[in-house]
Write an enzyme that holds these catalytic residues in place. Structure first.
Site, PDB file in Angstrom:
ATOM      1  N   HIS A  48       0.822  -1.218   0.000  1.00 20.40           N
ATOM      2  CA  HIS A  48       0.000   0.000   0.000  1.00 20.40           C
ATOM      3  C   HIS A  48       0.851   1.261   0.000  1.00 20.40           C
ATOM      4  O   HIS A  48       0.352   2.337  -0.300  1.00 20.40           O
ATOM      5  CB  HIS A  48      -0.924   0.001   1.222  1.00 20.40           C
ATOM      6  CG  HIS A  48      -2.026  -1.007   1.114  1.00 20.40           C
ATOM      7  ND1 HIS A  48      -3.321  -0.669   0.817  1.00 20.40           N
ATOM      8  CD2 HIS A  48      -2.019  -2.352   1.238  1.00 20.40           C
ATOM      9  CE1 HIS A  48      -4.074  -1.761   0.780  1.00 20.40           C
ATOM     10  NE2 HIS A  48      -3.301  -2.799   1.043  1.00 20.40           N
ATOM     11  N   ASP A  62       3.370   9.448  -0.608  1.00 15.20           N
ATOM     12  CA  ASP A  62       2.189   8.665  -0.245  1.00 15.20           C
ATOM     13  C   ASP A  62       1.994   7.572  -1.282  1.00 15.20           C
ATOM     14  O   ASP A  62       2.146   7.827  -2.486  1.00 15.20           O
ATOM     15  CB  ASP A  62       0.950   9.580  -0.234  1.00 15.20           C
ATOM     16  CG  ASP A  62      -0.056   9.197   0.841  1.00 15.20           C
ATOM     17  OD1 ASP A  62      -0.109   8.019   1.201  1.00 15.20           O
ATOM     18  OD2 ASP A  62      -0.785  10.097   1.302  1.00 15.20           O
TER      19      ASP A  62
HETATM   20  C1  GDG Z   1      -2.258   3.706   3.324  1.00 16.64           C
HETATM   21  C2  GDG Z   1      -1.211   4.379   2.435  1.00 16.64           C
HETATM   22  C3  GDG Z   1      -2.827   4.324   0.537  1.00 16.64           C
HETATM   23  C4  GDG Z   1      -8.762   9.864   7.788  1.00 16.64           C
HETATM   24  N1  GDG Z   1      -9.108  10.574   8.872  1.00 16.64           N
HETATM   25  C5  GDG Z   1     -10.300  10.096   9.275  1.00 16.64           C
HETATM   26  C6  GDG Z   1     -10.678   9.064   8.402  1.00 16.64           C
HETATM   27  N2  GDG Z   1      -9.711   8.949   7.489  1.00 16.64           N
HETATM   28  C7  GDG Z   1      -9.750   8.002   6.370  1.00 16.64           C
HETATM   29  C8  GDG Z   1      -9.772   8.742   5.034  1.00 16.64           C
HETATM   30  C9  GDG Z   1      -9.262   7.641   4.108  1.00 16.64           C
HETATM   31  C10 GDG Z   1      -8.279   6.912   5.001  1.00 16.64           C
HETATM   32  O1  GDG Z   1      -8.606   7.190   6.350  1.00 16.64           O
HETATM   33  C11 GDG Z   1      -6.837   7.384   4.769  1.00 16.64           C
HETATM   34  O2  GDG Z   1      -6.387   6.813   3.586  1.00 16.64           O
HETATM   35  P1  GDG Z   1      -5.085   7.344   2.831  1.00 16.64           P
HETATM   36  O3  GDG Z   1      -5.006   6.601   1.559  1.00 16.64           O
HETATM   37  O4  GDG Z   1      -5.233   8.811   2.645  1.00 16.64           O
HETATM   38  O5  GDG Z   1      -3.827   7.112   3.771  1.00 16.64           O
HETATM   39  P2  GDG Z   1      -3.176   5.973   4.757  1.00 16.64           P
HETATM   40  O6  GDG Z   1      -3.986   5.786   5.970  1.00 16.64           O
HETATM   41  O7  GDG Z   1      -1.774   6.419   4.979  1.00 16.64           O
HETATM   42  O8  GDG Z   1      -3.211   4.600   3.906  1.00 16.64           O
HETATM   43  C12 GDG Z   1      -1.891   5.213   1.365  1.00 16.64           C
HETATM   44  C13 GDG Z   1      -3.756   3.542   1.426  1.00 16.64           C
HETATM   45  O9  GDG Z   1      -3.032   2.825   2.438  1.00 16.64           O
HETATM   46  C14 GDG Z   1      -4.608   2.553   0.630  1.00 16.64           C
HETATM   47  O10 GDG Z   1      -3.847   1.702  -0.169  1.00 16.64           O
HETATM   48  O11 GDG Z   1      -3.601   5.154  -0.300  1.00 16.64           O
HETATM   49  O12 GDG Z   1      -0.930   5.791   0.513  1.00 16.64           O
HETATM   50  O13 GDG Z   1      -0.331   5.201   3.219  1.00 16.64           O
HETATM   51  O14 GDG Z   1     -10.265   6.770   3.752  1.00 16.64           O
HETATM   52  O15 GDG Z   1     -11.052   9.212   4.779  1.00 16.64           O
HETATM   53  N3  GDG Z   1     -11.823   8.380   8.513  1.00 16.64           N
HETATM   54  C15 GDG Z   1     -12.660   8.712   9.538  1.00 16.64           C
HETATM   55  N4  GDG Z   1     -12.332   9.701  10.438  1.00 16.64           N
HETATM   56  C16 GDG Z   1     -11.198  10.419  10.348  1.00 16.64           C
HETATM   57  O16 GDG Z   1     -10.945  11.315  11.168  1.00 16.64           O
HETATM   58  N5  GDG Z   1     -13.805   8.070   9.666  1.00 16.64           N
END
Ligand code: GDG
Length: 461
Positions: free
Chosen positions: A155, A363
């Site tokens: 990821h 990222d």
């Molecule tokens: C890893 C990789 C890759 C965030 N704050 C809250 C919340 N979130 C949710 C977002 C989104 C998720 O969490 C974050 O996803 P990301 O992709 O932005 O980042 P990582 O957590 O670092 O994920 C990344 C991913 O895996 C998938 O392959 O894209 O690069 O690092 O869905 O909305 N959700 C809630 N409250 C929050 O305060 N409910």
């Protein structure tokens, strides 16, 4: 259809509010197909009490989980996974710490997972392992007689070979990763970095297209960009409750324009740099004073790791500084929320914000960028400002692409987004939405599983 067994460090609770891209991705897909999800349940136990496996059924998904000991948690999870692999893969060698205890613990926990999982497998299961915590799991399962097809999805980014080589255990890790049948990456850059390492430093060769041969193993190394369930997120953003929240946002906020950022509080997400860019926006374009607000939601994560405590302090100081310097009785420039916000509230906030600011320093993909696009009103959408170092930028080229290290560049892009005419916003949004749809959660999972379900690569013989 063969049974799907998903393995990841942490098993999410389908009934709880989830934060974190991996859990969101897996849950969306697993609920649809059904199967088993194996991993850590988040509990820490005394080894004397035994480290047993427990099973719960949740609809068509069986969750099989086990706890970690305090030592595992410190050395495997915080030490090796989050103190060494995470920073190295995000190009932050300055923050990486390597110790023998931590890498031994990483091997130990992977062996224990394999020991617990192997007896639960049937010959026909296909196994899909997720992320950097479990690189050696295929080798450990193989050693216990599992002959299933096993796939791995990374990821996070795969760094260039010269960065990876700074890691003391990299040769062992690279040998372990090549025991998978299919390895999935978020972007072409990650895939190319991996193939370069295998070909230039391990004596491997590209047999054809994305098929590699190395040390007697043949594997497929391909790109499967992670995505979201677009329709369900869009629906969440357009409910009557969401409308009410959006109205509330504009009523309570004196500001005309809302800029939104949502990220786990992680040093890879570029949060201090983002606040500095917002400060530059107010300096370069003072007409935004009292007219624009940055709402930054940054729920806590991995707080026991020092680098994460440092970033929290830096962010609090910066938002205080900006609010002190620019704010007034009737205007707070930065609204910083350091807690988990319900997913439907996030969807409403995205829809109610004219600019989505997604500026990580590095990222794997970044699902927030995709969620922001999915949540917009097609008739009057907001504008996505996106870091070129997010995996999502490889695909979402109609966003305003910025260099997150360059505060002026990001500030100019924010201003352009604020002033962008509706026609241009609609055209960009339509193009972006069709790309987000093309690489949605279902297609991500479906295409990976098709590759894994396929018989061994034709050129394996
Ligand atoms: C890893 C990789 C890759 C965030 N704050 C809250 C919340 N979130 C949710 C977002 C989104 C998720 O969490 C974050 O996803 P990301 O992709 O932005 O980042 P990582 O957590 O670092 O994920 C990344 C991913 O895996 C998938 O392959 O894209 O690069 O690092 O869905 O909305 N959700 C809630 N409250 C929050 O305060 N409910």
């Amino acid at each position: 259809m063969r049974r799907l067994v998903i393995v990841s460090n942490r098993v999410g609770d389908p009934e709880c509010e989830v934060t974190g891209g991996l859990t969101v991705c897996i849950l969306d897909g697993l609920r649809e197909r059904g199967g088993m999800w194996f991993g850590w349940n988040g509990e820490i136990v005394d080894p004397e009490d035994g480290i047993g496996v427990s099973c719960t059924r949740c609809g068509n998904v069986i969750l099989v989980t086990m706890p970690l000991t305090e030592e595992d948690y410190q050395e495997y999870y915080l030490g090796f996974c989050n103190g060494a692999l995470w920073p190295v893969h995000h190009y932050r060698l300055d923050l990486a710490r390597f110790t023998q205890e931590n890498s031994d613990a990483y091997r130990r926990v992977n062996e224990r997972f394999a020991e617990a999982l192997a007896p639960l497998l049937t010959r026909d299961d296909i196994i899909w392992v997720h992320d950097y915590h479990l690189i050696p799991l295929a080798a450990a399962l193989w050693a216990r007689g599992a002959r299933n097809r096993i796939g791995f999805f990374l990821h996070i980014p795969f760094p260039s070979p010269d960065i990876l080589m700074a890691m003391p255990e990299h040769e062992w890790l690279m040998n372990a990763i090549t025991r998978y049948d299919v390895i999935g990456f978020q972007t072409k850059t990650d895939q190319a970095n991996f193939c370069r390492f295998v070909c230039e430093h391990m004596g491997g060769e590209m047999v054809r297209g994305e098929v590699l041969r190395v040390a007697g193993n043949t594997l497929l190394a391909a790109v499967f960009p992670a995505g979201i369930d677009v329709d369900s997120f869009a629906a969440m953003a357009a409910t009557p409750e969401a409308e009410e929240r959006i109205e509330w946002l504009h009523r309570c906020g004196e500001a005309r324009v809302n800029i939104i950022g949502v990220d786990r509080l992680d040093y890879t997400k570029g949060l201090p740099e983002r606040l500095r860019s917002f400060k530059r926006l107010l300096e370069l374009y003072p007409q935004n004073c009292k007219a624009v607000t940055l709402m930054q939601i940054a729920p806590p994560t991995r707080e026991e790791v020092k680098a994460y405590a440092d970033i929290r302090r830096e962010l609090e100081a910066l938002s205080g500084e900006i609010n002190g310097q620019f704010g007034d009785f009737d205007w707070t420039p930065v609204r910083y929320v350091h807690r988990n916000v319900p997913r439907n509230t996030l969807a409403a906030l995205f829809r109610g914000s004219q600019v989505g600011l997604v500026t990580p320093l590095r990222d794997g993909m970044n699902l927030v960028a995709k969620e922001y696009i999915a949540a917009q009103d097609k008739a009057n959408p907001g504008v996505l400002v996106l870091s070129r170092f997010a995996g999502a930028a490889e695909d979402l080229e109609e966003a305003l692409i910025v260099n997150p290290y360059d505060a002026d560049d990001v500030a100019h892009a924010m201003q352009r987004a604020i002033e962008m005419p509706r026609e241009e916003r609609r055209a960009r949004h339509a193009a972006l939405l069709s790309r987000v749809r093309q690489h949605n959660a279902g297609n991500w999972m479906g295409s990976f599983l098709r590759a894994l379900d396929a018989p061994a690569h034709p050129l394996a013989a």
